[in-house]
Design a protein around this motif. Structure first.
Motif, PDB file in Angstrom:
ATOM      1  N   TYR A   2     -12.715  -1.661   1.778  1.00 27.28           N
ATOM      2  CA  TYR A   2     -12.744  -1.145   0.405  1.00 27.28           C
ATOM      3  C   TYR A   2     -12.409   0.343   0.367  1.00 27.28           C
ATOM      4  CZ  TYR A   2     -15.025  -5.582  -0.293  1.00 27.28           C
ATOM      5  OH  TYR A   2     -15.292  -6.914  -0.302  1.00 27.28           O
ATOM      6  N   ILE A  60      -2.185   0.135  -0.357  1.00 29.71           N
ATOM      7  CA  ILE A  60      -3.492  -0.463  -0.061  1.00 29.71           C
ATOM      8  C   ILE A  60      -3.391  -1.281   1.220  1.00 29.71           C
ATOM      9  CG2 ILE A  60      -5.083  -2.273  -0.792  1.00 29.71           C
ATOM     10  CD1 ILE A  60      -4.884  -1.204  -3.615  1.00 29.71           C
ATOM     11  N   LEU A 109      -4.715  -8.255   1.979  1.00 28.51           N
ATOM     12  CA  LEU A 109      -5.986  -7.533   2.011  1.00 28.51           C
ATOM     13  C   LEU A 109      -7.139  -8.496   2.288  1.00 28.51           C
ATOM     14  CD1 LEU A 109      -7.391  -4.783   1.543  1.00 28.51           C
ATOM     15  CD2 LEU A 109      -7.841  -5.577  -0.772  1.00 28.51           C
ATOM     16  N   ILE A 132       0.930   1.553  -5.194  1.00 30.17           N
ATOM     17  CA  ILE A 132      -0.501   1.450  -4.889  1.00 30.17           C
ATOM     18  C   ILE A 132      -0.756   0.165  -4.103  1.00 30.17           C
ATOM     19  CG2 ILE A 132      -2.780   1.057  -5.892  1.00 30.17           C
ATOM     20  CD1 ILE A 132      -2.102   3.017  -8.064  1.00 30.17           C
ATOM     21  N   CYS A 133      -0.189  -0.964  -4.573  1.00 29.78           N
ATOM     22  CA  CYS A 133      -0.390  -2.235  -3.866  1.00 29.78           C
ATOM     23  C   CYS A 133       0.061  -2.122  -2.413  1.00 29.78           C
ATOM     24  CB  CYS A 133       0.401  -3.350  -4.540  1.00 29.78           C
ATOM     25  SG  CYS A 133      -0.172  -3.729  -6.185  1.00 29.78           S
ATOM     26  N   ALA A 170      -5.232  -0.234   4.602  1.00 30.86           N
ATOM     27  CA  ALA A 170      -6.212  -1.184   5.132  1.00 30.86           C
ATOM     28  C   ALA A 170      -5.867  -1.555   6.568  1.00 30.86           C
ATOM     29  CB  ALA A 170      -6.260  -2.432   4.259  1.00 30.86           C
ATOM     30  N   VAL A 226      -8.835   0.742   0.054  1.00 32.05           N
ATOM     31  CA  VAL A 226      -8.384   0.446  -1.309  1.00 32.05           C
ATOM     32  C   VAL A 226      -8.593   1.673  -2.202  1.00 32.05           C
ATOM     33  CG1 VAL A 226      -8.792  -0.983  -3.336  1.00 32.05           C
ATOM     34  CG2 VAL A 226      -8.914  -1.994  -1.059  1.00 32.05           C
ATOM     35  N   SER A 233       0.140  -8.534  -1.530  1.00 27.84           N
ATOM     36  CA  SER A 233      -0.777  -7.481  -1.091  1.00 27.84           C
ATOM     37  C   SER A 233      -2.212  -7.962  -1.141  1.00 27.84           C
ATOM     38  CB  SER A 233      -0.639  -6.236  -1.962  1.00 27.84           C
ATOM     39  OG  SER A 233       0.656  -5.742  -1.906  1.00 27.84           O
ATOM     40  N   ALA A 245      -6.318   4.616  -1.170  1.00 28.33           N
ATOM     41  CA  ALA A 245      -4.902   4.449  -1.509  1.00 28.33           C
ATOM     42  C   ALA A 245      -4.681   4.666  -3.001  1.00 28.33           C
ATOM     43  CB  ALA A 245      -4.427   3.052  -1.105  1.00 28.33           C
ATOM     44  N   VAL A 246      -5.567   4.100  -3.829  1.00 29.78           N
ATOM     45  CA  VAL A 246      -5.427   4.288  -5.270  1.00 29.78           C
ATOM     46  C   VAL A 246      -5.491   5.774  -5.605  1.00 29.78           C
ATOM     47  CG1 VAL A 246      -6.502   3.876  -7.500  1.00 29.78           C
ATOM     48  CG2 VAL A 246      -6.361   2.033  -5.838  1.00 29.78           C
TER      49      VAL A 246
END
Lengths: 327, 324
Positions: free
Chosen positions: A277, A50, A189, A46-47, A54, A280, A185, A283-284
């Protein structure tokens, strides 16, 4: 403090703020909250994604250009670290060399592609990046001496990142590795958030809204577009390097394939284009879906996400984040 | 209007330049025929895409889906007509292939109609959304293919009469490539004649040059466009069917594989130009085969290099369409 950390780009919605805080805390304490190798792996992915999403949003959402070569830069970063660690042995010097070489190559390629095709229209750039990226993927699987071909590379991480290494009781090398991925990460970001909220970012958005006017005011759109694609390429390469540093392997399937490109597109569009955002949240959502929804939606979960993608482009061009912010 | 023959000359120049490198006469002829056959198949798939772009400024990133659907439908029909395919008669073989190809064209044409209605129509004139939404269509279509035909690849065998090669002196030419060339040339001739000699063709050419003017003269360019889109999709299906038979395997990824070549071809040719698309396709087919023989590792890279060289010479492609 918070305001300057987020570059004055606050979530502007209570629900979005809650969601983001939940994601941040969830990822920060993931190793303790959700113990187990699989969930730690999901959290690390996830990190990484993201950052990758982004950086793609910087191109797609902020500058309004579609690049299908984003996985190529991701792969360059991953293979940079992988090749250096394979060739030079598991040391931090190899990691530094790998990251450096990956960054240089990614930025050089981005400049080359940008100068070649960003003068033309969006559609040219999209097609040319698609062609270049697929050629690169084939090249990577052909040069098997260097890249390990289709199987990719498996290599040993530096000692401090291995599970057997104990920093102190209850904190082993894997956890150290996870927190490196997490904090790098987070820094990347926040860095990109800073870039899109700077005067430079405003120029990018002006180009997105009306390239002709932006040029007329006196901004060289080619230069700004090329710079944006270089920044995005560099961030994607760093994301790739993080993935390589986490998973101890790099292969065409996990770093270069068109499937990853599709994932990034889904993340950015469903999460919300034009806000960091959004990347973020997207991606999650997507990494969780990939790892846990498969059981719920069956093998064809991508079909449903594809339909959601199309609906998003039509009806919710600002994605989930845009919906949350309107309330 | 003065004709511009310079790009056409590239084809013989490329063929002649590669001759000393290849060395032997017989392999050079074999490679050239293979290159022309591959080029013509790509042309069939690319022609519809370039025309829809010229006419309505729509670039369909989901074009690969029609190619894949064509390949799958044709494969199913040919497997169902196994007896005809296996028969020892050329005519039965050709009939089976003909039926398969017609079915492929019908299904992908119908799919094209639906695609135009549902996916493309709401996003006219917005390039970014077009790219995104047609890519979304591609994702969905690829998944649907897996739902219908399963995730595994389908193996096809060419019928007996089209297997093997014809020997002319010491030059071996695969029979299937001759068929592919014949069909490709027929499609090109039909397209060229329609565009040059019929009223519809006149309207299409006028629409590519200046759509607003055609509309203000009272023609419904939208309807014309839907027609071109459907024909283009059907041609993609035809190309996909032939490509599947050429590779002798059909996978869901077939569209994504070929679409890269198709994009390179229409960029080389100049977006919107059918003639440029034809020249570009032949150049790409020949280059891929010559380089594939001389240096197999860099075969796909060679097409990118070809594209870069041509764009350096003519940044808008070989035959730039006037308004762009």
């Amino acid at each position: 403090m918070l305001k300057s950390l987020l570059s004055d780009d606050l979530p502007k919605s209570r629900w979005l703020a809650l969601l983001l805080v939940a994601i941040l805390i969830g990822l920060a304490v993931a190793p303790f909250l959700f113990p187990g190798a699989k969930s730690l792996n999901v959290a690390a992915r996830i990190c990484v994604f993201i950052v990758l999403a982004a950086s793609f949003d910087l191109l797609l959402g902020y500058t309004g250009i579609v690049s299908f070569a984003h996985t190529m830069f991701f792969g360059i970063g991953a293979y940079g670290v992988a090749i250096a660690l394979t060739r030079m042995g598991p040391g931090w010097d190899a990691v530094a060399v790998g990251v450096g070489a990956g960054l240089v190559l990614a930025i050089a390629l981005a400049v080359l592609i940008g100068l070649f095709s960003l003068r033309l229209r969006t559609i040219f750039f999209a097609m040319i990046t698609l062609a270049v990226a697929s050629a690169f993927a084939i090249l990577a699987s052909q040069l098997s001496d260097l890249t390990g071909g289709e199987d990719g590379l498996n290599y040993r991480l530096p000692v401090a990142l291995r599970p057997s290494f104990k920093l102190f009781e209850g904190f082993n090398g894997r956890l150290l590795d996870y927190y490196i991925v997490f904090f790098v990460s987070l820094a990347l970001l926040l860095g990109m958030l800073r870039i899109v909220n700077s005067p430079f970012g405003s120029v990018l958005m002006a180009i997105r809204e009306n390239p002709f006017r932006a040029e007329a005011i006196g901004y060289r759109t080619v230069v700004y577009r090329t710079l944006a694609s270089c920044i995005a390429a560099a961030a994607a390469a760093l994301a790739g390097a993080l993935l390589a540093l986490w998973s101890a392997q790099a292969s065409p399937d996990t770093t270069l394939s068109f499937d990853i490109m599709v994932d990034i597109l889904l993340m950015v569009v469903i999460g919300g284009m034009g806000t960091m955002y959004g990347a973020v949240v997207g991606a999650v959502l997507l990494v969780l879906a990939q790892n846990y929804l498969q059981a719920l939606l069956g093998d064809r979960w991508l079909l449903w996400l594809g339909l959601a993608f199309i609906l998003c482009v039509y009806f919710f061009p600002t994605g989930i984040v845009g919906r949350l912010r309107r309330r | 209007m003065k004709r511009d023959y310079l790009p056409l000359l590239l084809i013989p120049v490329l063929a002649a330049a590669s001759f000393p490198l290849v060395g032997s006469w017989s392999s050079w002829v074999t490679l050239s025929v293979a290159g022309l056959a591959m080029g013509l198949m790509i042309f069939i798939m690319a022609s519809g895409l370039t025309l829809t772009f010229g006419l309505m400024d729509v670039l369909n990133f989901g074009h690969g889906a029609f190619i894949a659907v064509g390949a799958f439908v044709a494969a199913s029909v040919m497997l169902a007509l196994g007896a005809w395919m296996g028969a020892d008669s050329l005519w039965l073989n050709l009939a089976a292939i003909g039926l398969a190809v017609l079915a492929a064209m019908a299904v992908s044409g119908a799919l094209g109609l639906a695609f135009e209605r549902v996916i493309v129509r709401p996003v006219y004139g917005q390039h970014l959304k077009q790219i995104l939404v047609t890519t979304g269509g591609l994702i969905v279509a690829e998944q649907l293919l897996k739902v219908v035909w399963g995730p595994d690849q389908i193996t096809l065998t060419r019928p007996a009469a089209l297997r093997g090669a014809i020997l002319l002196g010491d030059v071996a030419i695969e029979k299937y490539r001759l068929l592919a060339m014949a069909i490709g040339l027929a499609v090109f001739a039909a397209l060229a004649l329609t565009l040059a000699r019929t009223r519809i063709g006149l309207l299409i050419r006028a629409g590519v040059e200046n759509g607003e003017m055609v509309e203000s003269l009272g023609y419904r360019i939208r309807r014309l466009f839907v027609g071109v889109f459907v024909v283009g999709s059907a041609l993609a299906g035809l190309g996909g069917a032939m490509w599947g038979l050429y590779q002798e395997t059909v996978t869901a990824a077939i569209g994504a594989q070929v679409i890269v070549l198709v994009f390179i071809v229409i960029i080389i040719g100049g977006l919107g130009s059918v003639g440029g698309c034809f020249v570009g396709a032949l150049l790409v087919g020949l280059t891929a085969n010559y380089i594939g023989f001389l240096a197999p590792k860099v075969a796909l890279g060679s097409n990118i290099l070809l594209m870069a060289l041509i764009l350096l010479w003519r940044p808008q492609g070989l035959y730039p369409v006037a308004k762009r």
